[in-house]
Design a protein around this motif. Structure first.
Motif, mmCIF file in Angstrom:
data_model
loop_
_atom_site.group_PDB
_atom_site.id
_atom_site.type_symbol
_atom_site.label_atom_id
_atom_site.label_comp_id
_atom_site.label_asym_id
_atom_site.label_seq_id
_atom_site.Cartn_x
_atom_site.Cartn_y
_atom_site.Cartn_z
ATOM 1 N N UNK A 175 -2.887 10.787 2.476
ATOM 2 C CA UNK A 175 -3.588 10.859 1.193
ATOM 3 C C UNK A 175 -3.504 9.511 0.493
ATOM 4 N N UNK A 176 -4.666 8.931 0.192
ATOM 5 C CA UNK A 176 -4.676 7.631 -0.489
ATOM 6 C C UNK A 176 -5.056 7.774 -1.960
ATOM 7 N N UNK A 177 -5.253 9.015 -2.403
ATOM 8 C CA UNK A 177 -5.611 9.247 -3.805
ATOM 9 C C UNK A 177 -4.485 8.755 -4.722
ATOM 10 N N UNK A 198 0.215 7.135 -6.361
ATOM 11 C CA UNK A 198 0.294 5.965 -5.489
ATOM 12 C C UNK A 198 -0.519 4.793 -6.044
ATOM 13 N N UNK A 199 0.095 3.620 -5.934
ATOM 14 C CA UNK A 199 -0.576 2.409 -6.386
ATOM 15 C C UNK A 199 -0.642 1.393 -5.271
ATOM 16 N N UNK A 210 -4.881 0.983 -8.100
ATOM 17 C CA UNK A 210 -4.661 2.300 -7.531
ATOM 18 C C UNK A 210 -4.633 2.207 -6.021
ATOM 19 N N UNK A 211 -4.008 3.215 -5.398
ATOM 20 C CA UNK A 211 -3.818 3.133 -3.951
ATOM 21 C C UNK A 211 -5.127 3.137 -3.173
ATOM 22 N N UNK A 247 0.824 -1.212 0.000
ATOM 23 C CA UNK A 247 0.000 0.000 0.000
ATOM 24 C C UNK A 247 0.856 1.260 0.000
ATOM 25 N N UNK A 248 0.695 2.099 -1.024
ATOM 26 C CA UNK A 248 1.415 3.378 -1.052
ATOM 27 C C UNK A 248 0.530 4.513 -0.556
ATOM 28 N N UNK A 249 1.148 5.545 0.002
ATOM 29 C CA UNK A 249 0.385 6.689 0.522
ATOM 30 C C UNK A 249 1.284 7.908 0.670
ATOM 31 N N UNK A 250 0.653 9.077 0.769
ATOM 32 C CA UNK A 250 1.374 10.328 1.040
ATOM 33 C C UNK A 250 0.984 10.840 2.420
#
Ligand code: ADP
Ligand code: MG
Length: 697
Positions: A305-307, A317-318, A452-453, A194-197
């Motif tokens: 942010x999970x967008x 992010x994916x 997508x994330x 899981x990627x995120x900002x």
């Protein structure tokens, strides 16, 4: 670190707790339900509910909820207190088997795509005993499926469980053909990365675009982006490390196997990966992980942010969906075995996946389609919108040799014959990993990289499981009737390689030349946007396959297609409205204020002496005034486009309008705004800019 082992799973009604708190016979029949899907007696349910309630109350819970995953993509819950009035005016704490097994949320506002007329708007939720109940805040959460009274699935879990059952059924047929009678159950496992900002909360709150849409709709490139590659795997900043520590602890308490964490490519981008688990549990856990990530961020003054594309100009992010198939006896069917026979079995499962990915490229692509993910796929940071598979040189050479009856190992000069030769072990190659492939074999699992994330992983796995079940069904149908099993098997594997090798591509997936070759020479699909791919859900071949395995009914497919397109339209429409609002109420007034101050400065300078140069001010005033005109025109054009789009009633047509008219007009508005940002003094700009957002933590 004894502490981790102490806190792990403390909020989960897991096997250990069940065993300790349930009478032996009740525990055994519940276990039978969990492991073999046996029907659960109401007496058993009552006893389980009672034990669950006592345990939950002892652990601080006051409420319970059926926790489910409607088609909004996030999870839903409606809390009920355990209380029940007693005759003496006090309350007792109650929870019955009936309440555990079935719930009736008045969930009439969830999207159903026409599956429920509003007069019978209530759906019901049904307990999924294979996913453990857990406590979140002070509520006992019971993982459930969500259906209409007609029995149609209104959620993501139901079709996921059905797809797992379909794959189980067909895989068992294949294993039987290989003489394997001991396996009772075949399940798929998933480990989602899981990627995120993370951005500072006080900055986030000043940006309407982030608040309303999860992504920035304006923003000029900062002086520094990700070009130095100095963030990827870099040292984790103390504030982020504190966040990750807290996050891990919360996840561990919920029994989530949070394992790996690191900085990602873009500044302020990070990744978390758990240890893989059975697909429906991995799905529940990923939904929970996304929720807890956001909750813990708030405690640290941050926003997670999970967008899929929060910032232009740096990576989005994916979510990598690592997927494998294994038996209840502990064998991963995507691992080459020790004997020639096991190798043949490995090859048939491998071929089933190859065939599935080629035959159902469209389903895989649309399973990850959202307005957000459309910004990533094919943007040189994520795999392209073209689905292809990476097998690596070694495995590809093996398949070549089988297809052409040529020697595989040059030294031995032997022709590969299934059932005779042992295949080499495909060790996972860590030095030369292909990170540009949408679907990569990584030694004992496939990594589907297009998600997508913010996507629920349910959708991708539903399609993947169903498509592979279909390949296996075709194989089993043919092999069960074969006179000579081995030669039928050999012929079938050869045919699969011949028919489907076009999907195998080991090169650079980001290369433009590949997209040309994929589409023009190989005839692969390039479905760039959500409106391009979503309607394909209803193509006859897809409807036939998905209904024949009972993963979806025809009505469910129609409703899902509508809901996904509707969601796409609504998301972009909100973005467009937000842009108009920000341009008119924030950006134009800010430029105006700066220009006005510049003009005042000119007047004041000239009052001192008409020999003083006002060239700079004049130049800026001219440029900014011209840009303001452009912004005004573009805002008006976007407003008109929105008004005209709103008149469209057909959702497919509306989605085309979004793609062809609204999105380009949003780009046209952003460009002059971003240019104006670079010319305007910082203190005038009405919201935090990219440099602060990306480097502010
Ligand atoms: P990467 O180099 O892509 O980051 P990792 O080794 O970190 O790969 O693994 C990524 C994910 O794959 C983890 O969640 C891991 O648990 C999962 N994984 C490993 N083996 C399997 C398997 N057999 N089936 C499914 N997922 C797996
Ligand atoms: Mg990975």
């Amino acid at each position: 670190m004894s502490k981790v082992t102490e806190i792990f799973g403390t909020k989960v009604f897991d096997d250990r707790v069940m065993k300790a708190n349930l009478p032996t016979d009740i525990y055994r029949s519940l276990k039978k339900t969990i492991d073999e899907g046996a029907k659960l007696d109401i007496d058993v349910a009552d006893a389980v509910a009672d034990a669950m309630k006592d345990w939950a109350i002892a652990n601080g819970a006051t409420h319970f909820t059926h926790w489910f995953q409607p088609l909004t993509g996030i999870t839903a819950e409606k809390h009920d207190a355990f209380i029940s009035p007693a005759p003496d005016g006090r309350v007792i704490m109650e929870f019955s088997g009936k309440e555990l097994i079935k719930g009736e949320p008045d969930a009439s506002s969830f999207p159903s795509g026409g599956l429920r007329a509003t007069f019978e708007a209530r759906g019901y939720t049904a307990w999924d005993p294979t996913s453990y109940a857990f406590i979140k805040d002070s509520t006992l959460c019971i993982p459930t499926a969500f259906c209409s009274y007609g029995g149609e699935a209104l959620d993501k879990k139901t079709p996921l469980l059905r797809s797992m059952e379909a794959l189980n059924k067909q895989a068992l047929r294949i294993l039987k053909l290989f003489g394997n009678d001991t396996v009772k159950c075949v399940r798929t496992s998933v480990g989602p990365e899981q990627e995120y900002f993370l951005v500072p909360k006080e900055l986030y709150e000043k940006r309407k675009d982030l608040v309303f849409t999860g992504r920035t709709l304006f923003g000029a490139k900062p002086p520094k982006g990700q070009e130095l590659d100095d963030h990827y795997f870099g040292a984790i900043k103390p504030r982020v490390a504190e966040y990750m520590k807290d996050l891990n602890e919360e996840l561990w308490k919920l029994g989530i196997l949070a394992k790996t964490q690191h900085n990602e490519v873009a500044p302020s981008q990070h990744e978390l990966a758990p240890i893989y688990s059975t697909t429906n549990i991995a799905t529940d856990h990923n939904q929970l992980t996304m929720e807890i990530m956001q909750k813990v961020a708030a405690r640290h003054g941050l926003v997670c942010l999970l967008h899929e594309k929060p910032f232009a100009g740096v990576n989005g992010s994916g979510k990598h969906n690592n997927w494998s198939i294994s038996t209840d006896t502990g064998v991963n069917l995507l691992t080459p075995g020790e004997t020639p026979y096991e190798n043949a079995q490995f090859l048939i499962f491998l071929c089933a996946v190859i065939k599935a990915v080629d035959d159902y490229q469209d389903l895989l692509r649309l399973s990850v389609a959202t307005a957000g993910n459309d910004h990533r796929l094919g943007a040189n940071e994520a795999p392209p919108a073209v689905v292809s598979m990476f097998l690596g040189d070694e495995l590809t050479a093996v398949l070549d040799a089988i297809e052409n009856d040529t020697p595989y190992n040059g030294a031995e000069k032997t022709v590969m014959k299934l059932g005779v030769h042992v295949l080499p072990r495909f060790t996972r190659d860590t030095t030369d990993r292909n990170r540009t492939s949408p679907f990569a074999f990584t030694g004992n699992k496939f990594e589907f990289r297009m998600l997508g994330s913010s996507n629920s992983i349910a959708c991708a796995n539903i399609m993947l499981n169903a498509a592979v079940a279909e390949s296996l069904k075709i194989y089993a149908d043919r092999l069960e009737g074969a006179e000579d099993f081995e030669s039928a098997l050999h012929a079938m594997i050869k045919k699969t390689i011949k028919d489907h090798k076009r999907i195998i591509f080991n090169g650079n997936g980001y290369d433009d030349a590949w997209i040309k070759e994929a589409t023009e020479v190989r005839g692969l699909l390039n479905l760039k946007t959500t409106p391009d791919c979503m309607p394909r859900l209803l193509d006859k071949k897809n409807v036939d396959m998905l209904t024949s395995h009972k993963v979806f009914s025809v009505a469910e497919l129609h409703s899902r297609c509508d809901i996904m397109l509707d969601n796409y339209c609504k998301s972009v429409n909100i973005e467009a409205n937000t842009m108009v609002d920000m341009a008119r109420k924030q950006i134009m007034p800010a430029i105006e204020a700066y220009v006005s101050d510049l003009a005042k400065a000119c007047t004041r300078k000239l009052a001192v002496s008409d020999k003083i140069s006002i060239k700079t001010e004049k130049g800026l005033i001219e440029k900014l005034s011209a840009l303001t005109d452009k912004i005004d025109e573009a805002t008006e054009a976007l407003e008109e486009a929105i008004a005209s789009y709103k008149k469209i009633t057909d959702v497919t047509e509306a989605s085309y309008r979004i793609r062809d008219d609204i999105l380009p007009k949003m780009d046209a508005l952003r460009a002059p705004c971003d240019e104006a940002e670079t010319l305007t003094a910082e203190k005038y700009w009405p919201f935090p800019t990219y440099d602060k957002l990306l480097f502010g933590v």
